[in-house]
Design a protein around this motif. Structure first.
Motif, PDB file in Angstrom:
ATOM      1  N   VAL A 121       0.856  -1.191   0.000  1.00 24.24           N
ATOM      2  CA  VAL A 121       0.000   0.000   0.000  1.00 24.24           C
ATOM      3  C   VAL A 121       0.890   1.238   0.000  1.00 24.24           C
ATOM      4  O   VAL A 121       1.859   1.298   0.759  1.00 24.24           O
ATOM      5  CB  VAL A 121      -0.917   0.024   1.232  1.00 24.24           C
ATOM      6  N   LEU A 122       0.558   2.211  -0.845  1.00 24.36           N
ATOM      7  CA  LEU A 122       1.359   3.425  -0.962  1.00 24.36           C
ATOM      8  C   LEU A 122       0.518   4.677  -0.791  1.00 24.36           C
ATOM      9  O   LEU A 122      -0.636   4.727  -1.227  1.00 24.36           O
ATOM     10  CB  LEU A 122       2.048   3.500  -2.324  1.00 24.36           C
ATOM     11  N   VAL A 123       1.139   5.667  -0.171  1.00 21.06           N
ATOM     12  CA  VAL A 123       0.604   7.026  -0.156  1.00 21.06           C
ATOM     13  C   VAL A 123       1.615   7.865  -0.928  1.00 21.06           C
ATOM     14  O   VAL A 123       2.801   7.874  -0.584  1.00 21.06           O
ATOM     15  CB  VAL A 123       0.467   7.570   1.272  1.00 21.06           C
ATOM     16  N   THR A 124       1.167   8.525  -1.973  1.00 19.75           N
ATOM     17  CA  THR A 124       2.079   9.339  -2.766  1.00 19.75           C
ATOM     18  C   THR A 124       1.591  10.781  -2.807  1.00 19.75           C
ATOM     19  O   THR A 124       0.566  11.125  -2.213  1.00 19.75           O
ATOM     20  CB  THR A 124       2.195   8.802  -4.220  1.00 19.75           C
ATOM     21  N   THR A 125       2.322  11.605  -3.508  1.00 17.99           N
ATOM     22  CA  THR A 125       1.932  13.010  -3.630  1.00 17.99           C
ATOM     23  C   THR A 125       0.721  13.196  -4.537  1.00 17.99           C
ATOM     24  O   THR A 125       0.206  14.308  -4.672  1.00 17.99           O
ATOM     25  CB  THR A 125       3.103  13.836  -4.191  1.00 17.99           C
TER      26      THR A 125
END
Length: 232
Positions: free
Chosen positions: A103-107
């Motif tokens: 799982v990723l949180v990006t800009t």
């Protein structure tokens, strides 16, 4: 940067690449399900292997009594081999799925890759500008006992039904990250990203990444000392 699926341990700074990543897109946080969940799955594989061996020994004893030692001995060997094969394959299967499900949180978005087998996956993405609100909670005995939590982001997409990780039944209105530590801290962080994305879009590339292991003054001092280019 290495592929995110090859990283054994996900840690800051997040110098990874992932499929579909935009040129100007930066990773602010990456995680998997907590390793305690993997450990529970491994324990289940070990238990089933033990049951297979035990069952094989019981049947072997019955065969020996009925037909003689030779056939019973061969059955015992076969039971041990089957149990050993199940243990090795099951251990590898579960570990591969756990390691690759990211799982990723990006800009630009929230995104996750969910592996259903070691070689097949599906992905879900929720752009930041489509997030309506966020939440964090603990559900069920296992999460409570292991001190884990779930993060949820609700989107403006019109959908109905029960949210699920089954790609055939995905509710596009919700984005879940389950069985993680610091779920509430992640919720507060994503809220800050949404605010920054709305009011400081020109500075979002320098927004401070989420460091789950640190908080408060310790985190501020660490970022200020080693990564002064970040702000939040």
């Amino acid at each position: 940067m290495i592929s995110i699926f090859k990283a054994n341990k996900l840690k800051f700074p997040y110098k990874y690449s992932f499929p579909g990543q935009a040129t100007d897109e930066k990773i602010l946080y990456v995680t998997r399900q907590n390793k305690l969940i993997l450990s529970l799955s491994r324990m289940a594989v070990i238990f089933i292997s033990f049951i297979l061996i035990t069952t094989g020994l019981i049947i072997k004893k019955l065969i020996v009594q009925a037909t003689g030692f030779l056939i019973g001995g061969l059955f015992e060997i076969a039971a041990i081999l089957i149990a050993g094969l199940f243990l090795v394959v099951g251990w590898w299967w579960l570990t591969s799925i756990w390691k690759k499900s990211i799982v990723l949180v990006t800009t630009k978005r929230l995104t996750k890759f969910v592996y259903t087998t070691p070689v097949s996956r599906y992905s879900l993405t929720l752009p930041l500008d489509m997030i309506v609100d966020t939440g964090a909670y603990t559900k069920g005995f296992i999460q409570t006992f292991l001190k884990l939590g779930s993060f949820i982001a609700r989107s403006s997409a019109a959908s109905s039904g029960v949210a699920t990780d089954d790609p055939s039944r995905v509710n596009k209105k919700y984005f879940y990250i389950e069985n993680i530590k610091k779920a509430e801290d992640l919720q507060h962080y994503v809220s800050k990203i949404l605010n920054a994305s709305s009011h400081h879009q020109d500075k979002i590339d320098k927004f401070r990444p989420f460091i789950a292991e640190m908080k408060g003054e310790k985190r501020r001092n660490f970022v200020k000392k080693h990564f002064p280019q970040y702000w939040s």
